[in-house]
Design an enzyme around this catalytic site. Structure first.
Site, PDB file in Angstrom:
ATOM      1  N   SER A  75      -3.961   5.559  -0.665  1.00  0.00           N
ATOM      2  CA  SER A  75      -3.535   4.280  -1.240  1.00  0.00           C
ATOM      3  C   SER A  75      -4.683   3.286  -1.152  1.00  0.00           C
ATOM      4  CB  SER A  75      -2.331   3.742  -0.456  1.00  0.00           C
ATOM      5  OG  SER A  75      -1.999   2.440  -0.897  1.00  0.00           O
ATOM      6  N   GLU A 109      -2.565   2.935  14.987  1.00  0.00           N
ATOM      7  CA  GLU A 109      -1.176   3.372  14.882  1.00  0.00           C
ATOM      8  C   GLU A 109      -1.010   4.335  13.713  1.00  0.00           C
ATOM      9  OE1 GLU A 109       1.101  -0.259  14.623  1.00  0.00           O
ATOM     10  OE2 GLU A 109       0.147  -1.063  16.415  1.00  0.00           O
ATOM     11  N   CYS A 151       5.683  -0.230   6.036  1.00  0.00           N
ATOM     12  CA  CYS A 151       4.462  -0.592   5.299  1.00  0.00           C
ATOM     13  C   CYS A 151       4.031  -2.002   5.615  1.00  0.00           C
ATOM     14  CB  CYS A 151       4.717  -0.587   3.793  1.00  0.00           C
ATOM     15  SG  CYS A 151       4.676   1.008   3.077  1.00  0.00           S
ATOM     16  N   SER A 193      -2.354  -0.293  -5.128  1.00  0.00           N
ATOM     17  CA  SER A 193      -1.514  -1.417  -4.716  1.00  0.00           C
ATOM     18  C   SER A 193      -1.629  -2.526  -5.754  1.00  0.00           C
ATOM     19  CB  SER A 193      -1.964  -1.931  -3.346  1.00  0.00           C
ATOM     20  OG  SER A 193      -1.762  -0.933  -2.375  1.00  0.00           O
TER      21      SER A 193
HETATM   22  N1  SAH Z   1      -5.079  -0.525   2.407  1.00  0.00           N
HETATM   23  C1  SAH Z   1      -4.350   0.308   1.545  1.00  0.00           C
HETATM   24  C2  SAH Z   1      -3.327   1.185   2.237  1.00  0.00           C
HETATM   25  C3  SAH Z   1      -2.544   0.630   3.380  1.00  0.00           C
HETATM   26  S1  SAH Z   1      -1.174  -0.424   3.112  1.00  0.00           S
HETATM   27  C4  SAH Z   1      -3.680  -0.505   0.459  1.00  0.00           C
HETATM   28  O1  SAH Z   1      -3.673  -1.712   0.585  1.00  0.00           O
HETATM   29  O2  SAH Z   1      -3.235   0.087  -0.510  1.00  0.00           O
HETATM   30  C5  SAH Z   1       0.071   0.595   2.305  1.00  0.00           C
HETATM   31  C6  SAH Z   1       0.871  -0.190   1.287  1.00  0.00           C
HETATM   32  O3  SAH Z   1       1.711  -1.167   1.912  1.00  0.00           O
HETATM   33  C7  SAH Z   1       0.025  -0.957   0.282  1.00  0.00           C
HETATM   34  O4  SAH Z   1       0.565  -0.845  -1.005  1.00  0.00           O
HETATM   35  C8  SAH Z   1       0.148  -2.374   0.778  1.00  0.00           C
HETATM   36  O5  SAH Z   1      -0.150  -3.311  -0.202  1.00  0.00           O
HETATM   37  C9  SAH Z   1       1.588  -2.402   1.210  1.00  0.00           C
HETATM   38  N2  SAH Z   1       1.947  -3.492   2.122  1.00  0.00           N
HETATM   39  C10 SAH Z   1       1.151  -4.176   2.961  1.00  0.00           C
HETATM   40  N3  SAH Z   1       1.871  -5.076   3.651  1.00  0.00           N
HETATM   41  C11 SAH Z   1       3.149  -4.943   3.238  1.00  0.00           C
HETATM   42  C12 SAH Z   1       4.374  -5.565   3.617  1.00  0.00           C
HETATM   43  N4  SAH Z   1       4.415  -6.484   4.561  1.00  0.00           N
HETATM   44  N5  SAH Z   1       5.508  -5.166   2.999  1.00  0.00           N
HETATM   45  C13 SAH Z   1       5.483  -4.185   2.071  1.00  0.00           C
HETATM   46  N6  SAH Z   1       4.358  -3.551   1.697  1.00  0.00           N
HETATM   47  C14 SAH Z   1       3.204  -3.929   2.276  1.00  0.00           C
END
Ligand code: SAH
Ligand code: SF4
Length: 356
Positions: free
Chosen positions: A204, A103, A346, A227
């Site tokens: 990220s 996606e 996200c 993150s």
């Molecule tokens: N794997 C990478 C990038 C993809 S996720 C990472 O973890 O950084 C993109 C961002 O969304 C990351 O900061 C992640 O921690 C955050 N994220 C994941 N699940 C989420 C959720 N349910 N609500 C808000 N942010 C979330």
């Protein structure tokens, strides 16, 4: 006994979209063509949007024929496209050659168009709050499957806004699929092609420290978002298991080095989860971390994931946390959540969304 004919798969030709310009030039030289043809092809395909070699009118007919035979110019068509009622966010489901589904999301705000890219089908890192983590890792994406996401979304939006940004914040951990992600970035960044400046590209990471250092040395200076999501190792290890390998201190040091080497401010992403990481002490520790390096804090209100009991804080709680940060941290933004209606926000991408 001889094999029936139909079981012999035809040789898979190389996808055009997975090659950097120097790689393409090498292939063309092997076909007896001069290297500069790669420049011409990048201009046709990425800058002018022409993906049919037959229509590349300034190339000799023999070369056009050879291109058609040697390279695959097909871009996966989305098998599903979902838009929010307001039309600001679209989620695209791509079904890849092996049936894997991935996606990607486009988001339009008043100021810009952003394409959110996936780097893996699923993710091995299993962060406790993330829908993609629940899937486990199915496989890495190939460079062409990453670059194609940009082409699909650019086609959808008509390329009318060529100032779009890309963020690797979709499914997967981009730095765990380092080579393919870097290759795709080099393709998108190429001055003869889409010519996306490094300022328009953000990677990220959940905190793979060795790869952060490696990325700093690539000479690209793309944006880095880390993150963080917690201010103590106890809480962060609970949320992001990879923290046990590279704890907060080690990660912040790598982020600071990245900022200094590239001259870019690193984004500290902070997903705010009610009752988990949202105290005043958290805000104070977070702003202290932010002051240690060239950085900006991006607060992301938690997006609910079915089957997970984490709770999103109220609007007032988010504001209170942000207001505690403002005077203490160098820069703070609160991410507007786009796409929640279509499970495109996200951390909501993955097998559980209704579109998957
Ligand atoms: N794997 C990478 C990038 C993809 S996720 C990472 O973890 O950084 C993109 C961002 O969304 C990351 O900061 C992640 O921690 C955050 N994220 C994941 N699940 C989420 C959720 N349910 N609500 C808000 N942010 C979330
Ligand atoms: Fe993987 Fe990022 Fe989700 Fe963690 S937050 S499971 S690293 S996609």
């Amino acid at each position: 006994m001889s094999e029936p004919l139909h079981s012999i798969a035809p040789p898979r030709s190389t996808s055009f979209f997975g090659l950097t310009r120097p790689e393409l030039a090498d292939r063309l030289v092997a076909l007896g063509e001069p290297r500069y043809r790669a420049d011409q092809l990048f201009a046709w395909v990425y800058a002018r949007g022409q993906r049919s070699p037959e229509r590349m009118t300034d190339l000799p007919a023999t070369l056009r024929q050879r291109l058609t035979e040697s390279f695959d110019f097909t871009v996966p068509a989305p098998t599903q496209t979902l838009g929010t009622p307001r039309g600001d966010t679209h989620k695209f489901v791509l079904t890849l050659a092996d049936g894997a589904r991935v996606e990607c999301v486009s988001m339009r705000t008043e100021r810009r168009l952003t394409f959110c890219l996936s780097s893996q089908v699923g993710c091995a890192l299993k962060c406790a709050f993330c829908a993609t983590g629940l899937m486990g890792l199915e496989r890495n994406l190939r460079s062409e499957e990453i670059a194609a996401q940009v082409l699909v979304m650019g086609d959808f939006h008509g390329w009318s806004d060529d100032r779009f940004n890309i963020v690797f914040m979709g499914m997967g951990e981009p730095l765990a699929n380092y080579d393919a992600v870097l290759c795709a970035i080099r393709i998108l960044h190429d001055e003869r092609g889409l010519n996306m400046g490094a300022r328009r590209i953000t990677v990220s990471t959940s905190g793979l420290v060795p790869q952060v250092a490696r990325l700093a040395g690539e000479g690209l200076a793309v944006g880095l978002a880390v993150s963080l999501h917690a201010t103590t190792d106890e809480v962060r290890s609970r949320l992001i298991p990879v923290n046990k390998r590279w704890p907060i201190r080690v990660l912040l040091d790598a982020a600071r080095d990245y900022g200094h080497t590239t001259g870019r401010r690193v984004t500290l992403e902070y997903t705010l989860i009610a009752g988990v990481n949202d105290t005043d002490d958290d805000a104070d520790r977070l702003s202290a971390y932010a002051r240690e390096l060239p950085s900006k804090i991006n607060v992301i209100p938690y997006n609910p994931v079915p089957g997970m009991s984490w709770r999103r804080p109220s609007h007032e709680e988010v504001e209170r946390f942000a207001h505690r940060l403002y005077p203490r941290a160098p820069a703070v933004t609160v991410r507007r959540t786009l796409g929640g209606e279509i499970w495109a926000a996200c951390g909501q991408l993955g097998g559980l969304s209704p579109g998957a």
